[in-house]
Design a protein around this motif. Structure first.
Motif, PDB file in Angstrom:
ATOM      1  N   GLU A 197       0.659  -1.056   0.061  1.00  0.00           N
ATOM      2  CA  GLU A 197      -0.007  -0.005  -0.136  1.00  0.00           C
ATOM      3  C   GLU A 197       0.925   1.309   0.126  1.00  0.00           C
ATOM      4  OE1 GLU A 197      -3.098   0.017  -0.299  1.00  0.00           O
ATOM      5  OE2 GLU A 197      -3.997  -1.798   0.143  1.00  0.00           O
ATOM      6  N   GLU A 198       2.208   1.139   0.393  1.00  0.00           N
ATOM      7  CA  GLU A 198       2.996   2.094   0.183  1.00  0.00           C
ATOM      8  C   GLU A 198       2.783   3.323   1.217  1.00  0.00           C
ATOM      9  OE1 GLU A 198       3.774   3.522  -3.950  1.00  0.00           O
ATOM     10  OE2 GLU A 198       4.974   1.614  -4.227  1.00  0.00           O
ATOM     11  N   VAL A 199       2.808   3.285   2.501  1.00  0.00           N
ATOM     12  CA  VAL A 199       1.943   4.029   3.636  1.00  0.00           C
ATOM     13  C   VAL A 199       2.763   5.095   3.886  1.00  0.00           C
ATOM     14  CG1 VAL A 199       1.331   4.290   6.149  1.00  0.00           C
ATOM     15  CG2 VAL A 199       0.411   2.273   4.479  1.00  0.00           C
ATOM     16  N   ASP A 200       2.401   6.173   3.731  1.00  0.00           N
ATOM     17  CA  ASP A 200       3.166   7.509   4.019  1.00  0.00           C
ATOM     18  C   ASP A 200       3.129   7.699   5.820  1.00  0.00           C
ATOM     19  OD1 ASP A 200       3.882   8.647   1.599  1.00  0.00           O
ATOM     20  OD2 ASP A 200       1.753   8.716   1.237  1.00  0.00           O
ATOM     21  N   LEU A 201       1.875   7.713   6.388  1.00  0.00           N
ATOM     22  CA  LEU A 201       1.644   7.813   7.777  1.00  0.00           C
ATOM     23  C   LEU A 201       0.840   6.681   8.507  1.00  0.00           C
ATOM     24  CD1 LEU A 201       1.938   9.981  10.119  1.00  0.00           C
ATOM     25  CD2 LEU A 201      -0.303  10.920   9.282  1.00  0.00           C
ATOM     26  N   GLY A 202       1.462   6.077   9.214  1.00  0.00           N
ATOM     27  CA  GLY A 202       0.850   4.880   9.868  1.00  0.00           C
ATOM     28  C   GLY A 202       0.651   5.178  11.245  1.00  0.00           C
ATOM     29  N   LEU A 203      -0.634   4.845  11.900  1.00  0.00           N
ATOM     30  CA  LEU A 203      -0.869   4.961  13.216  1.00  0.00           C
ATOM     31  C   LEU A 203      -1.072   3.970  13.738  1.00  0.00           C
ATOM     32  CD1 LEU A 203      -3.786   7.838  12.471  1.00  0.00           C
ATOM     33  CD2 LEU A 203      -1.485   8.323  12.692  1.00  0.00           C
ATOM     34  N   LEU A 204      -0.185   3.367  14.672  1.00  0.00           N
ATOM     35  CA  LEU A 204      -0.425   2.009  15.365  1.00  0.00           C
ATOM     36  C   LEU A 204      -0.361   2.064  16.945  1.00  0.00           C
ATOM     37  CD1 LEU A 204       2.826   0.685  13.447  1.00  0.00           C
ATOM     38  CD2 LEU A 204       0.725   0.283  12.701  1.00  0.00           C
TER      39      LEU A 204
END
Length: 289
Positions: A197-204
């Motif tokens: 998905e080529e995530v820019d910003l991840g919230l984990l």
């Protein structure tokens, strides 16, 4: 009275800040309400994810939970949501009072939630034409592209109709790809899927799980080490930890996440949100088509 007035002014100021923030293409603005509750804005589109804004006295009386700090907004303040995304049916993610207020006040808001949340959402005033089932096999296009993705809290759970009961979301908004994990462990295939998905910003989430919390009925998530490893393995451009600060019995120190990243992945960009902060993320090389 003065303290209550000051609190109301601060809440109104946050909503005003969201409305007045200009977010050029290739950027998103982010506000954290605690736990997994976030507000995301890109261009003129505003998305609320798991908005949990009920007051402490009501949380305690109805659910036996005590917030570590007050909500930055009240349910009745929320009139600017284009989308509201719900990850699952736990009260700190699907807050019935907030949903009821949003359904009544923000008439154009579109809601997404797992199928198991449908009756709760309809019962709180969300009309069927504004409610989308968060089907992990589908992609929804509008002001944002929204792709539900399975979450394992602590297992991948599927209802009788084949829908996942816990989800996260891939959101493509204003030239930025954002991943909100919801409540989840890392399961086989998740890292590879996120890399695609080529995530820019991840919230984990980083609060983890253990035997004693399990004994109290608290369902767990990945811990800070696992979150750091996932962010690095999936190639996130920026990672924001979440789900560690609102309830004392299910908390974690974000500094542990920071230290682990510093020791093991010192080139991995991360950001810890302050309460009430507006964080602007700019994607490298975003080009408007």
């Amino acid at each position: 009275m003065r303290n209550r007035t000051a609190a109301n002014d601060a809440r109104n100021a946050l909503i005003q800040d969201i409305d007045e923030t200009n977010v050029p293409y290739g950027m998103v603005a982010l506000w954290c309400l605690g736990q997994a509750s976030f507000i995301v804005k890109g261009g003129s589109t505003t998305i609320y994810i798991d908005p949990f804004t009920i007051e402490d006295a009501l949380v305690e009386s109805r659910h036996g939970l005590r917030r570590a700090y007050p909500s930055a907004v009240r349910p009745e303040d929320i009139t600017n949501a284009d989308y509201c995304l719900i990850t699952h049916d736990h009260v700190d993610h699907l807050d019935p009072d907030t949903i009821q207020a949003m359904a009544a006040q923000a008439r154009e808001t579109l809601f997404f939630a797992p199928a198991c949340c449908r009756e709760m959402m309809l019962g709180r005033g969300v009309s069927p034409d504004r409610l989308h089932i968060a089907d992990t096999g589908k992609e929804y296009s509008g002001q944002a592209i929204i792709k539900p993705i399975a979450a394992a809290h602590e297992e991948l759970s599927i209802d009788q109709d084949g829908f996942h009961e816990y989800v996260g979301y891939i959101i493509r908004l204003n030239g930025v790809t954002l991943y909100h994990a919801g409540d989840t462990l890392i399961y086989e295939g998740l890292q590879a899927r996120l890399r695609e998905e080529e995530v820019d910003l991840g919230l984990l989430p980083i609060n983890g799980r253990d035997f004693y919390r399990g004994e109290r009925g608290i369902v767990g998530n990945m811990n800070y080490r696992e979150a750091a490893e996932l962010a690095n393995g999936a190639g996130f451009k920026m990672t924001v930890p979440m789900h560690y600060d609102l309830f004392a019995g299910n908390a974690e120190r974000p500094g542990y996440f920071v230290d682990y990243v510093y020791d093991h992945f010192p080139s991995l960009p991360i950001h810890v949100m302050a309460r009430g902060e507006r964080f602007i993320y700019a994607a490298a090389g975003a080009v408007k088509s």
